[in-house]
Scaffold this active site. Structure first.
Site, short mmCIF file in Angstrom:
data_model
loop_
_atom_site.label_atom_id
_atom_site.label_comp_id
_atom_site.label_asym_id
_atom_site.label_seq_id
_atom_site.Cartn_x
_atom_site.Cartn_y
_atom_site.Cartn_z
N ARG A 196 4.36 9.46 5.31
CA ARG A 196 5.55 9.89 4.59
C ARG A 196 5.44 9.55 3.10
O ARG A 196 5.90 10.32 2.25
CB ARG A 196 6.80 9.26 5.20
N ASN A 197 4.86 8.40 2.78
CA ASN A 197 4.72 8.02 1.38
C ASN A 197 3.75 8.93 0.64
O ASN A 197 3.99 9.33 -0.50
CB ASN A 197 4.26 6.56 1.30
N ASP B 192 -5.21 -0.19 6.07
CA ASP B 192 -3.95 0.55 6.01
C ASP B 192 -3.89 1.40 4.74
O ASP B 192 -3.36 2.51 4.73
CB ASP B 192 -2.78 -0.43 6.07
N LYS C 197 0.82 -1.22 0.00
CA LYS C 197 0.00 0.00 0.00
C LYS C 197 0.85 1.26 0.00
O LYS C 197 0.38 2.33 -0.39
CB LYS C 197 -0.98 -0.02 1.17
#
Length: 310
Positions: free
Chosen positions: A231-232, A220, A167
């Protein structure tokens, strides 16, 4: 300490490791935290530990596992991995690395929609602990369950682990979607088709499809694709603001595991002929080959087909 108190060794003093350590400590367990910058030795931290929880970044998993292999580890110690990623050289997941290093020990995967800042604020959260050993999973469940942190068990560790890992790539795409202000329709389509890719890869790698529709997969995915705390997500959002990947990573607090995961996933999927069009476009953006907007245009121009044709 309560009579059923456990000795917990937490490896990694970042936000995630510290959050989990805080939960276990509040539940009355004896918790020791180790980090490379700390004063505590690794040997002292894991001595007599009932549970050894690893929350180090993906690039550090193999190294710390090798270091532990040379130490005296309690025979019945349960290893818990809370790292989300794929090893660049082998494409192994963290649990596969731990199991290979400690073949006689039970390995438990902890993963779910768990943004550390929210857990630190004691906002309601839920997670999954998965293992081939139901006993080990239930032990970890009891240790970390609290009024604010609900823990479920699962017997599909590879599925739970891949949900939390794959993910992160879709979260980069989702951040770009928001950065480009493409709207709710586009984001809903992106996340849904991203989940399809996750299931496709996961099943090919030995996971159960239904696991991806639970907390460690869809749960998630929703959390990470919709929160600036991720952060992604931030990597994708800032790429859409015309920042370079190097500029983003220099100022990013912590590791965006999706960047490395994307590269490993593309390589292995090519070898196994797995269709991952969103991930491939994210990879091209991360490599600087195309812009986020060009990636969108190429996804929209793909040949039309049935929704379910796998």
């Amino acid at each position: 300490m309560p009579s059923d108190s456990k000795s917990i060794a937490v490896l990694g003093a970042g936000a995630w490791g510290s959050s989990l350590a805080s939960i276990a400590s509040a539940n009355g367990h004896d918790v020791k935290i180790w980090s490379r910058s700390g004063s505590a030795s690794l040997a002292d931290t894991v001595k007599d530990a009932d549970i050894i929880l690893s929350a180090v970044s993906m690039k550090g998993v193999s190294k710390i596992a090798m270091e532990l292999q040379s130490l005296s580890i309690p025979e019945n110690a349960v290893f818990v991995t809370a790292t989300k990623g794929l090893e660049a050289e082998t494409a192994c997941t963290p649990s596969q690395i731990w199991q290979k290093t400690f073949p006689t020990h039970s390995i438990v995967v902890l993963s779910g929609p768990n943004l550390s800042p929210e857990i630190q604020q004691k906002l309601p959260s839920a997670t999954v602990v998965a293992s081939y050993s139901a006993t080990a999973a239930e032990l970890v469940q009891v240790v970390f369950s609290s009024r604010h942190f609900r823990v479920y068990t699962n017997l599909d560790p590879i599925g739970v682990e891949l949900g939390g890992t794959l993910k992160n790539v879709i979260a980069i795409a989702s951040g770009s979607c928001d950065g480009l202000q493409l709207g709710t329709n586009a984001k809903a389509a992106l996340v849904t088709r991203g989940l399809t890719e996750m299931v496709r890869v996961g099943v090919c790698w030995g996971a159960k499809a239904e696991t991806f529709y639970g907390l460690s997969g869809l749960g998630d995915l929703l959390a990470t694709c919709n929160s600036p705390l991720s952060r992604n997500y931030q990597v994708g959002y800032q790429l859409a603001q015309n920042k370079t990947l190097d500029q983003i990573l220099i100022h990013l607090k912590g590791t965006a595991e999706g960047v490395n995961t994307c590269s490993v996933l593309v390589k292995r999927s090519r070898e196994q002929n797995i269709s991952i069009p969103i991930t491939q476009q994210v990879y091209r953006v991360l490599q600087g080959e195309i812009s986020p907007r060009q990636a969108l245009e190429e996804l929209m121009e793909r040949n039309i087909k049935p929704e379910y044709n796998d």
